[in-house]
Design an enzyme around this catalytic site. Structure first.
Site, short mmCIF file in Angstrom:
data_model
loop_
_atom_site.label_atom_id
_atom_site.label_comp_id
_atom_site.label_asym_id
_atom_site.label_seq_id
_atom_site.Cartn_x
_atom_site.Cartn_y
_atom_site.Cartn_z
N SER A 184 97.57 -7.12 16.74
CA SER A 184 97.15 -7.92 15.60
C SER A 184 96.90 -9.35 16.06
CB SER A 184 98.25 -7.92 14.53
OG SER A 184 97.98 -8.85 13.50
N TYR A 189 107.07 -8.68 11.46
CA TYR A 189 105.80 -8.10 11.91
C TYR A 189 105.26 -8.87 13.10
CZ TYR A 189 101.05 -6.25 11.65
OH TYR A 189 99.84 -5.65 11.95
N LYS A 235 104.48 -7.56 17.06
CA LYS A 235 103.16 -7.62 17.70
C LYS A 235 103.18 -8.52 18.93
CE LYS A 235 101.24 -4.73 14.92
NZ LYS A 235 100.85 -3.37 15.38
#
Length: 254
Positions: free
Chosen positions: A146, A159, A163
């Site tokens: 991402s 999150y 990543k």
């Protein structure tokens, strides 16, 4: 005069494994590889959904097979790769997001996101690489990361952490497996219009923040990821490893 020729983007004779293949980015990646001529093994947790997806691929004339699998079950994943591999191409698109302010993060949410986005990705990538090494074959392993693997984001501490970890994992694996001609890279999308992405886009203040950050002025579509997937999987990217392809409309250019 001998002129150079563009390496092929075709994937005829290649076997690809795509996780999270029944929706969103995973589905788009699987279609892209199938269109380029690869045999694609579609992976998702729900047997009915992945079998329906494989049938849809086959009805389009593409070479596809269903593999119901929960990749967070490490033992089951390793057994499946050993049985059905080796795979020349991996697209690891399965992922999870549970957004909240960092001060409100619960341990169950933290564990669920990290177990899938980092631990499962790590051991699945390792299993595919091991199969290639044992077979003496080269390969291209692609982790769907991402833009949040390179910046921070509102309510996205967990999150983003996963990543960023995926980016570091990818670089280290690329270095280690380069002598085997196994390439490892990430694709780093911005917000993409998928069922998962729509959860954020439906919040007016979040959508305004997103549209202000994306310099090209629009949210991404699944199709924006598909060409990049074919490129990294193909001989056209034969000297590309240990890096990331950011598809973010200029978000991280600041």
């Amino acid at each position: 005069m001998t002129l150079p020729r563009t390496p092929s983007f075709r994937l005829i004779g290649k076997r690809a494994l795509v996780t999270g293949a029944t929706s969103g980015i995973g589905e788009g990646c699987a279609v892209a590889l199938a269109e380029a001529g690869a045999h694609v093994t579609l992976v998702a947790r729900t047997a009915a959904a992945v079998e329906k997806q494989a049938a849809a691929f086959q009805s389009n004339g593409w070479d596809a097979a269903a593999l119901p699998l929960d990749i967070s079950d490490i033992a089951a994943s390793e057994a499946a790769i050993a049985t059905h591999g080796p795979f020349d191409i991996l697209v690891n698109s399965a992922g999870l997001a549970r957004h909240s302010p960092a001060v409100d993060t619960t341990q169950p949410d933290y564990d669920a996101v990290t177990d899938l986005n980092v631990k499962a990705a790590y051991f699945l990538t390792r299993a595919v690489a091991k199969g290639l090494i044992d077979a003496g074959k080269p390969g291209s392993l692609i982790n769907i990361s991402s833009q949040m693997g390179h910046v921070g984001g509102i309510d996205r501490a967990v999150y983003c952490a996963t990543k960023h970890a995926l980016e570091g994992m990818t670089k280290s694996m690329a270095i280690e497996w380069a002598p085997h001609q196994i390439r490892v890279n990430t694709i780093c999308p911005t917000f993409i219009r998928t069922p998962l992405g729509e959860q954020t886009l439906a919040i007016p203040e979040r959508r305004a923040w997103i549209e202000e950050k994306i310099k090209l002025g629009r949210v991404g579509e699944v199709a924006d990821i598909m060409g990049a997937t074919t490129f990294l999987a193909s001989d056209a990217a034969a000297l590309i490893t240990g890096t990331h392809l950011i598809i973010d409309g200029g978000w991280t250019a600041d």
